[in-house]
Design a protein around this motif. Structure first.
Motif, PDB file in Angstrom:
ATOM      1  N   ASP A 226      23.490 -16.763  46.804  1.00  0.00           N
ATOM      2  CA  ASP A 226      23.938 -15.381  47.001  1.00  0.00           C
ATOM      3  C   ASP A 226      23.949 -14.677  45.647  1.00  0.00           C
ATOM      4  OD1 ASP A 226      25.266 -13.016  47.542  1.00  0.00           O
ATOM      5  OD2 ASP A 226      26.752 -13.953  48.844  1.00  0.00           O
ATOM      6  N   LYS A 227      23.200 -13.595  45.519  1.00  0.00           N
ATOM      7  CA  LYS A 227      23.091 -12.893  44.231  1.00  0.00           C
ATOM      8  C   LYS A 227      24.121 -11.777  44.067  1.00  0.00           C
ATOM      9  CE  LYS A 227      18.296 -14.053  43.249  1.00  0.00           C
ATOM     10  NZ  LYS A 227      16.988 -13.567  42.750  1.00  0.00           N
ATOM     11  N   SER A 228      25.157 -11.796  44.897  1.00  0.00           N
ATOM     12  CA  SER A 228      26.202 -10.776  44.779  1.00  0.00           C
ATOM     13  C   SER A 228      26.980 -10.951  43.479  1.00  0.00           C
ATOM     14  CB  SER A 228      27.175 -10.880  45.964  1.00  0.00           C
ATOM     15  OG  SER A 228      26.507 -10.692  47.180  1.00  0.00           O
ATOM     16  N   HIS A 229      27.138  -9.858  42.755  1.00  0.00           N
ATOM     17  CA  HIS A 229      27.894  -9.884  41.500  1.00  0.00           C
ATOM     18  C   HIS A 229      29.231  -9.169  41.738  1.00  0.00           C
ATOM     19  CE1 HIS A 229      24.583 -11.217  38.707  1.00  0.00           C
ATOM     20  NE2 HIS A 229      23.898 -10.918  39.802  1.00  0.00           N
ATOM     21  N   THR A 230      30.110  -9.845  42.455  1.00  0.00           N
ATOM     22  CA  THR A 230      31.422  -9.280  42.752  1.00  0.00           C
ATOM     23  C   THR A 230      32.488 -10.301  42.372  1.00  0.00           C
ATOM     24  OG1 THR A 230      31.809 -10.179  44.978  1.00  0.00           O
ATOM     25  CG2 THR A 230      30.298  -8.277  44.796  1.00  0.00           C
ATOM     26  N   PRO A 231      33.754  -9.884  42.342  1.00  0.00           N
ATOM     27  CA  PRO A 231      34.829 -10.840  42.039  1.00  0.00           C
ATOM     28  C   PRO A 231      35.086 -11.814  43.181  1.00  0.00           C
ATOM     29  CG  PRO A 231      35.515  -8.560  41.627  1.00  0.00           C
ATOM     30  CD  PRO A 231      34.256  -8.499  42.416  1.00  0.00           C
ATOM     31  N   TYR A 232      34.336 -11.700  44.297  1.00  0.00           N
ATOM     32  CA  TYR A 232      34.630 -12.496  45.491  1.00  0.00           C
ATOM     33  C   TYR A 232      33.544 -13.512  45.838  1.00  0.00           C
ATOM     34  CZ  TYR A 232      37.565  -8.349  45.952  1.00  0.00           C
ATOM     35  OH  TYR A 232      38.453  -7.330  45.702  1.00  0.00           O
ATOM     36  N   HIS A 233      32.438 -13.545  45.086  1.00  0.00           N
ATOM     37  CA  HIS A 233      31.302 -14.375  45.473  1.00  0.00           C
ATOM     38  C   HIS A 233      30.961 -15.430  44.426  1.00  0.00           C
ATOM     39  CE1 HIS A 233      30.719 -10.928  48.190  1.00  0.00           C
ATOM     40  NE2 HIS A 233      30.107 -11.799  48.972  1.00  0.00           N
ATOM     41  N   LEU A 234      30.606 -16.618  44.918  1.00  0.00           N
ATOM     42  CA  LEU A 234      30.139 -17.717  44.094  1.00  0.00           C
ATOM     43  C   LEU A 234      28.933 -18.361  44.767  1.00  0.00           C
ATOM     44  CD1 LEU A 234      33.531 -19.473  43.241  1.00  0.00           C
ATOM     45  CD2 LEU A 234      32.064 -18.297  41.603  1.00  0.00           C
ATOM     46  N   ALA A 235      28.131 -19.046  43.969  1.00  0.00           N
ATOM     47  CA  ALA A 235      26.999 -19.787  44.527  1.00  0.00           C
ATOM     48  C   ALA A 235      27.433 -21.178  44.987  1.00  0.00           C
ATOM     49  CB  ALA A 235      25.883 -19.912  43.489  1.00  0.00           C
ATOM     50  N   GLU A 236      28.487 -21.685  44.387  1.00  0.00           N
ATOM     51  CA  GLU A 236      29.070 -22.966  44.788  1.00  0.00           C
ATOM     52  C   GLU A 236      30.558 -22.765  44.982  1.00  0.00           C
ATOM     53  OE1 GLU A 236      30.058 -27.374  42.905  1.00  0.00           O
ATOM     54  OE2 GLU A 236      28.439 -26.182  42.026  1.00  0.00           O
ATOM     55  N   PHE A 237      31.033 -23.061  46.168  1.00  0.00           N
ATOM     56  CA  PHE A 237      32.457 -22.912  46.446  1.00  0.00           C
ATOM     57  C   PHE A 237      32.873 -23.987  47.437  1.00  0.00           C
ATOM     58  CE2 PHE A 237      30.034 -20.295  49.341  1.00  0.00           C
ATOM     59  CZ  PHE A 237      30.626 -20.470  50.583  1.00  0.00           C
ATOM     60  N   TRP A 238      34.169 -24.138  47.607  1.00  0.00           N
ATOM     61  CA  TRP A 238      34.695 -25.140  48.542  1.00  0.00           C
ATOM     62  C   TRP A 238      35.093 -24.456  49.843  1.00  0.00           C
ATOM     63  CZ3 TRP A 238      36.157 -30.536  47.805  1.00  0.00           C
ATOM     64  CH2 TRP A 238      35.519 -31.095  46.695  1.00  0.00           C
ATOM     65  N   GLN A 239      34.831 -25.146  50.929  1.00  0.00           N
ATOM     66  CA  GLN A 239      35.072 -24.549  52.235  1.00  0.00           C
ATOM     67  C   GLN A 239      35.798 -25.531  53.154  1.00  0.00           C
ATOM     68  OE1 GLN A 239      32.718 -21.423  55.027  1.00  0.00           O
ATOM     69  NE2 GLN A 239      31.472 -23.087  54.237  1.00  0.00           N
ATOM     70  N   ILE A 240      36.748 -25.005  53.896  1.00  0.00           N
ATOM     71  CA  ILE A 240      37.458 -25.774  54.914  1.00  0.00           C
ATOM     72  C   ILE A 240      36.874 -25.376  56.262  1.00  0.00           C
ATOM     73  CG2 ILE A 240      39.712 -26.308  55.921  1.00  0.00           C
ATOM     74  CD1 ILE A 240      39.898 -24.332  52.833  1.00  0.00           C
ATOM     75  N   GLU A 241      36.448 -26.359  57.067  1.00  0.00           N
ATOM     76  CA  GLU A 241      35.814 -26.047  58.341  1.00  0.00           C
ATOM     77  C   GLU A 241      36.315 -26.966  59.465  1.00  0.00           C
ATOM     78  OE1 GLU A 241      31.527 -24.454  57.936  1.00  0.00           O
ATOM     79  OE2 GLU A 241      31.666 -26.013  56.403  1.00  0.00           O
ATOM     80  N   PRO A 242      37.334 -26.524  60.191  1.00  0.00           N
ATOM     81  CA  PRO A 242      37.788 -27.283  61.365  1.00  0.00           C
ATOM     82  C   PRO A 242      36.898 -26.959  62.573  1.00  0.00           C
ATOM     83  CG  PRO A 242      39.499 -25.828  60.482  1.00  0.00           C
ATOM     84  CD  PRO A 242      38.203 -25.393  59.911  1.00  0.00           C
ATOM     85  N   GLU A 243      36.798 -27.901  63.473  1.00  0.00           N
ATOM     86  CA  GLU A 243      36.075 -27.706  64.735  1.00  0.00           C
ATOM     87  C   GLU A 243      36.888 -28.370  65.839  1.00  0.00           C
ATOM     88  OE1 GLU A 243      32.924 -25.650  66.358  1.00  0.00           O
ATOM     89  OE2 GLU A 243      33.236 -25.952  64.196  1.00  0.00           O
ATOM     90  N   SER A 438      39.900 -12.533  40.361  1.00  0.00           N
ATOM     91  CA  SER A 438      38.502 -12.976  40.362  1.00  0.00           C
ATOM     92  C   SER A 438      38.391 -14.399  40.868  1.00  0.00           C
ATOM     93  CB  SER A 438      37.889 -12.892  38.963  1.00  0.00           C
ATOM     94  OG  SER A 438      36.579 -13.447  38.964  1.00  0.00           O
ATOM     95  N   VAL A 439      37.417 -14.610  41.748  1.00  0.00           N
ATOM     96  CA  VAL A 439      37.173 -15.937  42.304  1.00  0.00           C
ATOM     97  C   VAL A 439      36.756 -16.912  41.204  1.00  0.00           C
ATOM     98  CG1 VAL A 439      34.733 -15.554  42.845  1.00  0.00           C
ATOM     99  CG2 VAL A 439      36.068 -17.088  44.277  1.00  0.00           C
ATOM    100  N   ARG A 440      36.226 -16.402  40.099  1.00  0.00           N
ATOM    101  CA  ARG A 440      35.780 -17.269  39.005  1.00  0.00           C
ATOM    102  C   ARG A 440      36.938 -17.870  38.217  1.00  0.00           C
ATOM    103  NH1 ARG A 440      30.211 -14.561  36.574  1.00  0.00           N
ATOM    104  NH2 ARG A 440      29.325 -13.947  38.578  1.00  0.00           N
ATOM    105  N   ASP A 441      38.146 -17.361  38.489  1.00  0.00           N
ATOM    106  CA  ASP A 441      39.315 -17.870  37.771  1.00  0.00           C
ATOM    107  C   ASP A 441      40.138 -18.858  38.589  1.00  0.00           C
ATOM    108  OD1 ASP A 441      38.729 -16.440  35.471  1.00  0.00           O
ATOM    109  OD2 ASP A 441      39.773 -14.647  36.196  1.00  0.00           O
ATOM    110  N   VAL A 442      39.683 -19.211  39.784  1.00  0.00           N
ATOM    111  CA  VAL A 442      40.424 -20.174  40.602  1.00  0.00           C
ATOM    112  C   VAL A 442      39.588 -21.416  40.897  1.00  0.00           C
ATOM    113  CG1 VAL A 442      41.992 -18.489  41.642  1.00  0.00           C
ATOM    114  CG2 VAL A 442      39.789 -18.953  42.733  1.00  0.00           C
ATOM    115  N   ILE A 443      38.438 -21.536  40.254  1.00  0.00           N
ATOM    116  CA  ILE A 443      37.582 -22.715  40.386  1.00  0.00           C
ATOM    117  C   ILE A 443      37.316 -23.232  38.974  1.00  0.00           C
ATOM    118  CG2 ILE A 443      35.379 -21.428  40.319  1.00  0.00           C
ATOM    119  CD1 ILE A 443      34.371 -23.374  42.515  1.00  0.00           C
TER     120      ILE A 443
END
Length: 454
Positions: A226-243, A438-443
């Motif tokens: 994802d080439k979004s340059h916002t405080p909310y986007h990362l190319a690598e992030f952690w995700q929780i996915e229940p099913e 910023s999402v970059r400050d919590v990873i």
């Protein structure tokens, strides 16, 4: 002895040894004070030494950031009963710190600290953030384990694109320079013998296990080009996915709300000092905001109601709210401020959502997004389409390669059932819990477009 254990056991009057790093070093003519941290808890311990020590002059030369060992007698601080002091008998320099150490005892911008990502965990701010990240991780496992979910470790390499959005990173062992030179690409010669990428979601794997265990969850890294340059986007992030099998949209919405509240409650209990620090220095009112979430019932409105509310607002939005259009950041901000609480926006036009969501007769899908004030969309959820023919038809509309999803489609033929799930961007959830902007400050080490340092 660890500082954590010192505060837990409080061996007042006893001689102890503690190792850590200097966070402050205040030097006076006849006395010196060192603030020591070993990272085992948010608290620090104050070390007091005086000129009676024969190494006094050498100790005063020890620089900020150095690793040291202190041997001394533990006492209560004369200033505060909550603060402990170590009356020094001996100080041993373990690792000196060069003069060019970037993290000096002054205020640094978060942008600067991102450039020093390998050192920023040593700062008070990031000690708080990353301890909360650790605690919140445990909170997630605690919630799902208590609710009887199976923890699934889904693969990172995958041959199927869950989102169908073309944002996958390709993984290859072939010589890219050779391919560029010859223009020839042969996937049969690749390590897996086919086109493979890094996972954008573990949903499909979770669905297979849900049809065996009823309730499962995954929690791991996710990758999107994802080439979004916002405080909310990362190319690598952690995700929780229940099913969850035998569960409709309303059911999965309730589970997600319960999970969100459990994580907040857990963090408030087990990261109390860190949250108090952030409330004082990062986001004033943070604790009140989080406690308000615990006491409130999340609002639920349909996508149609959301658009109508935006249209009636009288606001001059940059992106005009129209039915069939996406919900922009400015719209999310208005909606969350209007209701002053987290909000589920439900039943979206199918054109705005992924192909696997349950299609309804009115052209919508049984899907919902959870919008958090100040962060925006954080949870995405849906009831899954279990009708084989409807799913095939939707995939054809989107011109998808149906053969690539053969095994996923077969789930609809082999004892299918109503099921639902959601995905949570862990970093966005942390932004809300910490008040960090910023999402970059919590990873620990952010990865984004043109940004892969360390």
């Amino acid at each position: 002895m660890e500082i954590r254990k010192i505060y837990e056991e409080q061996p007042i009057g006893k001689e102890i040894s503690v190792k850590g790093w200097i966070r402050k070093h205040r030097k006076q003519k006849e006395i010196g004070f060192i603030e020591l941290s070993d990272g085992t808890c948010f608290k620090k311990i104050q070390v007091v030494y005086d000129s009676k020590l024969k190494e006094f002059d050498e100790i005063q030369k020890i620089k900020f950031g150095s690793a040291i060992e202190i041997i001394g007698i533990l006492s209560k601080s004369p200033i505060s009963d909550e603060q402990l002091e170590l009356q020094t008998k001996k100080i041993i320099l373990i690792g000196d710190c060069d003069e060019d150490y970037p993290i000096q005892p002054k205020k640094h911008s978060r942008e600067f600290l991102r450039e020093q990502a390998y050192l920023r965990p040593r700062t008070t701010l990031f000690q708080a953030i990353f301890r909360i990240r650790s605690v919140a991780s445990m909170a997630l496992h605690d919630f799902f384990q208590k609710e009887g979910f199976l923890y699934l470790q889904a693969p990172i390499f995958t041959a199927s694109d869950c989102e169908g959005a073309g944002e996958m990173f390709q993984a290859t062992t072939q010589d890219l320079e050779e391919i560029a030179r010859t223009g020839k690409l042969d996937y049969s010669k690749d390590f897996f013998g086919k086109k493979v990428g890094l996972t954008v979601s573990a949903q499909f794997e979770a669905e297979t296990f849900a049809q065996a265990f009823s309730k499962v969850y995954t929690f791991g890294p996710t990758f999107r080009a994802d080439k979004s340059h916002t405080p909310y986007h990362l190319a690598e992030f952690w995700q929780i996915e229940p099913e969850v099998a035998f569960c409709d949209l309303d059911g999965i919405i309730s589970i997600s709300e319960d999970m969100m509240k459990h994580v907040i409650r857990y963090v408030l209990q087990y990261a109390k000092e860190e949250i108090e620090y952030l409330d004082k220095y990062v986001s004033v009112g943070l604790i009140s905001k989080l406690k308000k979430v615990l006491d409130s019932e999340f609002k639920r409105i349909t996508y149609k109601e959301c658009i109508e509310l935006l249209q009636r607002s009288g606001r001059d939005f940059e992106f005009k709210p129209v039915y069939g259009g996406d919900i922009a950041k400015e719209h999310e901000k208005y909606i969350t401020e209007y209701f002053d609480c987290p909000i589920f926006i439900t039943y979206w036009p199918k054109e705005l959502k992924s192909f696997y969501m349950k299609q309804l007769d009115d052209g919508t899908v049984a899907a919902a997004d959870l919008e958090l004030p100040g962060v925006g969309e954080t949870f995405g959820m849906s009831e899954r389409e279990v009708d084989y023919d409807k799913l095939i038809s939707r995939m054809k509309e989107l011109d998808m390669k149906i053969e690539d999803y053969d095994w996923y489609l077969k789930l609809r033929k082999y004892g299918t059932c109503t099921r639902s799930g959601y995905g949570v961007g862990f970093e966005r959830l942390l932004m809300y819990i910490t008040g960090v902007e910023s999402v970059r400050d919590v990873i620990p080490y952010p990865r984004a477009d043109k940004y892969c340092d360390y």
